[in-house]
Motif scaffolding. Structure first.
Motif, PDB file in Angstrom:
ATOM      1  N   THR A  25      46.749  23.632  49.026  1.00  0.00           N
ATOM      2  CA  THR A  25      47.118  24.928  49.559  1.00  0.00           C
ATOM      3  C   THR A  25      47.710  25.724  48.409  1.00  0.00           C
ATOM      4  N   ILE A  26      47.183  26.913  48.211  1.00  0.00           N
ATOM      5  CA  ILE A  26      47.692  27.753  47.141  1.00  0.00           C
ATOM      6  C   ILE A  26      48.691  28.737  47.716  1.00  0.00           C
ATOM      7  N   ASN A  27      49.541  29.287  46.868  1.00  0.00           N
ATOM      8  CA  ASN A  27      50.461  30.308  47.348  1.00  0.00           C
ATOM      9  C   ASN A  27      49.923  31.687  46.986  1.00  0.00           C
ATOM     10  N   LYS A  28      50.466  32.696  47.588  1.00  0.00           N
ATOM     11  CA  LYS A  28      50.006  34.075  47.431  1.00  0.00           C
ATOM     12  C   LYS A  28      49.961  34.494  45.961  1.00  0.00           C
ATOM     13  N   ASP A  29      50.932  34.078  45.170  1.00  0.00           N
ATOM     14  CA  ASP A  29      50.998  34.463  43.760  1.00  0.00           C
ATOM     15  C   ASP A  29      49.861  33.874  42.931  1.00  0.00           C
ATOM     16  N   MET A  30      49.166  32.886  43.452  1.00  0.00           N
ATOM     17  CA  MET A  30      48.046  32.274  42.742  1.00  0.00           C
ATOM     18  C   MET A  30      46.736  33.018  43.000  1.00  0.00           C
ATOM     19  N   VAL A  31      46.746  33.958  43.939  1.00  0.00           N
ATOM     20  CA  VAL A  31      45.539  34.704  44.291  1.00  0.00           C
ATOM     21  C   VAL A  31      45.530  36.000  43.481  1.00  0.00           C
ATOM     22  N   THR A  32      45.218  35.867  42.194  1.00  0.00           N
ATOM     23  CA  THR A  32      45.204  36.997  41.279  1.00  0.00           C
ATOM     24  C   THR A  32      44.044  36.889  40.303  1.00  0.00           C
ATOM     25  N   LEU A  33      43.662  38.027  39.768  1.00  0.00           N
ATOM     26  CA  LEU A  33      42.729  38.107  38.654  1.00  0.00           C
ATOM     27  C   LEU A  33      43.328  39.090  37.663  1.00  0.00           C
ATOM     28  N   GLY A  34      43.677  38.608  36.501  1.00  0.00           N
ATOM     29  CA  GLY A  34      44.337  39.465  35.520  1.00  0.00           C
ATOM     30  C   GLY A  34      45.622  40.022  36.096  1.00  0.00           C
ATOM     31  N   ASP A  35      45.750  41.335  36.056  1.00  0.00           N
ATOM     32  CA  ASP A  35      46.937  42.018  36.584  1.00  0.00           C
ATOM     33  C   ASP A  35      46.786  42.425  38.039  1.00  0.00           C
ATOM     34  N   LEU A  36      45.709  41.995  38.661  1.00  0.00           N
ATOM     35  CA  LEU A  36      45.379  42.481  40.000  1.00  0.00           C
ATOM     36  C   LEU A  36      45.593  41.426  41.070  1.00  0.00           C
ATOM     37  N   GLN A  37      46.022  41.903  42.241  1.00  0.00           N
ATOM     38  CA  GLN A  37      46.201  41.015  43.386  1.00  0.00           C
ATOM     39  C   GLN A  37      45.757  41.744  44.647  1.00  0.00           C
ATOM     40  N   PRO A  38      45.025  41.061  45.524  1.00  0.00           N
ATOM     41  CA  PRO A  38      44.663  41.692  46.789  1.00  0.00           C
ATOM     42  C   PRO A  38      45.916  42.134  47.538  1.00  0.00           C
ATOM     43  N   GLY A  39      45.830  43.286  48.168  1.00  0.00           N
ATOM     44  CA  GLY A  39      46.974  43.826  48.896  1.00  0.00           C
ATOM     45  C   GLY A  39      47.736  44.870  48.106  1.00  0.00           C
ATOM     46  N   MET A  40      47.513  44.911  46.782  1.00  0.00           N
ATOM     47  CA  MET A  40      48.225  45.911  45.990  1.00  0.00           C
ATOM     48  C   MET A  40      47.655  47.297  46.288  1.00  0.00           C
ATOM     49  N   LYS A  41      48.434  48.321  45.999  1.00  0.00           N
ATOM     50  CA  LYS A  41      48.002  49.694  46.241  1.00  0.00           C
ATOM     51  C   LYS A  41      46.948  50.096  45.221  1.00  0.00           C
ATOM     52  N   VAL A  42      46.023  50.930  45.665  1.00  0.00           N
ATOM     53  CA  VAL A  42      44.977  51.444  44.785  1.00  0.00           C
ATOM     54  C   VAL A  42      45.612  52.242  43.640  1.00  0.00           C
ATOM     55  N   SER A  43      46.689  52.935  43.913  1.00  0.00           N
ATOM     56  CA  SER A  43      47.364  53.712  42.867  1.00  0.00           C
ATOM     57  C   SER A  43      47.859  52.805  41.732  1.00  0.00           C
ATOM     58  N   GLN A  44      48.238  51.564  42.058  1.00  0.00           N
ATOM     59  CA  GLN A  44      48.662  50.619  41.024  1.00  0.00           C
ATOM     60  C   GLN A  44      47.488  50.210  40.137  1.00  0.00           C
ATOM     61  N   VAL A  45      46.307  50.049  40.742  1.00  0.00           N
ATOM     62  CA  VAL A  45      45.111  49.722  39.969  1.00  0.00           C
ATOM     63  C   VAL A  45      44.810  50.859  39.002  1.00  0.00           C
ATOM     64  N   LYS A  46      44.915  52.090  39.483  1.00  0.00           N
ATOM     65  CA  LYS A  46      44.650  53.264  38.641  1.00  0.00           C
ATOM     66  C   LYS A  46      45.654  53.367  37.491  1.00  0.00           C
ATOM     67  N   GLU A  47      46.901  52.982  37.750  1.00  0.00           N
ATOM     68  CA  GLU A  47      47.914  53.004  36.685  1.00  0.00           C
ATOM     69  C   GLU A  47      47.542  52.048  35.552  1.00  0.00           C
ATOM     70  N   ILE A  48      46.942  50.928  35.896  1.00  0.00           N
ATOM     71  CA  ILE A  48      46.585  49.911  34.898  1.00  0.00           C
ATOM     72  C   ILE A  48      45.234  50.206  34.250  1.00  0.00           C
ATOM     73  N   TYR A  49      44.228  50.547  35.060  1.00  0.00           N
ATOM     74  CA  TYR A  49      42.843  50.660  34.571  1.00  0.00           C
ATOM     75  C   TYR A  49      42.264  52.076  34.649  1.00  0.00           C
ATOM     76  N   ASN A  50      43.073  53.067  35.000  1.00  0.00           N
ATOM     77  CA  ASN A  50      42.612  54.453  35.147  1.00  0.00           C
ATOM     78  C   ASN A  50      41.600  54.572  36.286  1.00  0.00           C
ATOM     79  N   GLU A  51      40.754  55.573  36.218  1.00  0.00           N
ATOM     80  CA  GLU A  51      39.771  55.814  37.265  1.00  0.00           C
ATOM     81  C   GLU A  51      38.604  54.826  37.131  1.00  0.00           C
ATOM     82  N   PRO A  52      37.974  54.466  38.242  1.00  0.00           N
ATOM     83  CA  PRO A  52      36.805  53.575  38.162  1.00  0.00           C
ATOM     84  C   PRO A  52      35.623  54.263  37.475  1.00  0.00           C
ATOM     85  N   LEU A  53      34.724  53.450  36.928  1.00  0.00           N
ATOM     86  CA  LEU A  53      33.508  53.981  36.322  1.00  0.00           C
ATOM     87  C   LEU A  53      32.583  54.557  37.382  1.00  0.00           C
TER      88      LEU A  53
END
Length: 149
Positions: A25-53
């Motif tokens: 059984t994994i914990n929530k903190d293990m469900v990540t890829l790089g700096d990203l985690q499901p459930g995070m706000k889209v605005s946080q993704v944009k802060e890290i990676y800017n606008e999508p291609l």
């Protein structure tokens, strides 16, 4: 008194049997890829990676990965990569071996496929978060993590 000891021994033995066949059984903190985690706000993704291609429906495509966005809450539902540049919390990346995956995460909660193509799935205890690895001929070819609402 002897009966209590027998019942206690029986319960203890049953618990040991259950834990010996349980899955990782994994914990929530293990469900990540790089700096990203499901459930995070889209605005946080944009802060890290800017606008999508590119944006195709709910899929936001970036270089090396894409996210699926929940429009109702502006949150990330799923993150997917087929690129070796994004590691999980345990350091697993696309291109690594199936053995490295098993060493890092243990026995998967669910394994589907055949000897050439497999999908390994790991869940949090409440099954709200999932980490999935696709393996082809013993090599990880795709990693995804998601949150189920």
């Amino acid at each position: 008194m002897k009966m209590k000891k027998k019942v206690s021994a029986l319960i203890c033995g049953a618990l040991m049997a259950v834990t010996s066949v349980s899955f990782a059984t994994i914990n929530k903190d293990m469900v990540t890829l790089g700096d990203l985690q499901p459930g995070m706000k889209v605005s946080q993704v944009k802060e890290i990676y800017n606008e999508p291609l590119q944006v195709v429906g709910d899929k936001w495509i970036y270089k090396g990965f894409y996210i699926e966005v929940n429009d109702r809450h502006s949150r990330v539902e799923e993150i997917v990569t087929e690129d070796g540049g994004f590691a999980t919390s345990e350091g697993i990346i696309v291109g690594m071996s199936e053995e490295a995956l098993n060493k890092a995460y243990g026995t998967a909660d669910k394994i589907e496929g055949n000897s050439y193509d497999k999908e390994y799935e790991y869940f949090t205890s409440n099954r709200k978060y999932k980490l999935e690895f696709k393996v082809h001929n013993g090599i990880i070819t795709k990693i995804s993590c998601e949150k189920n609402d």
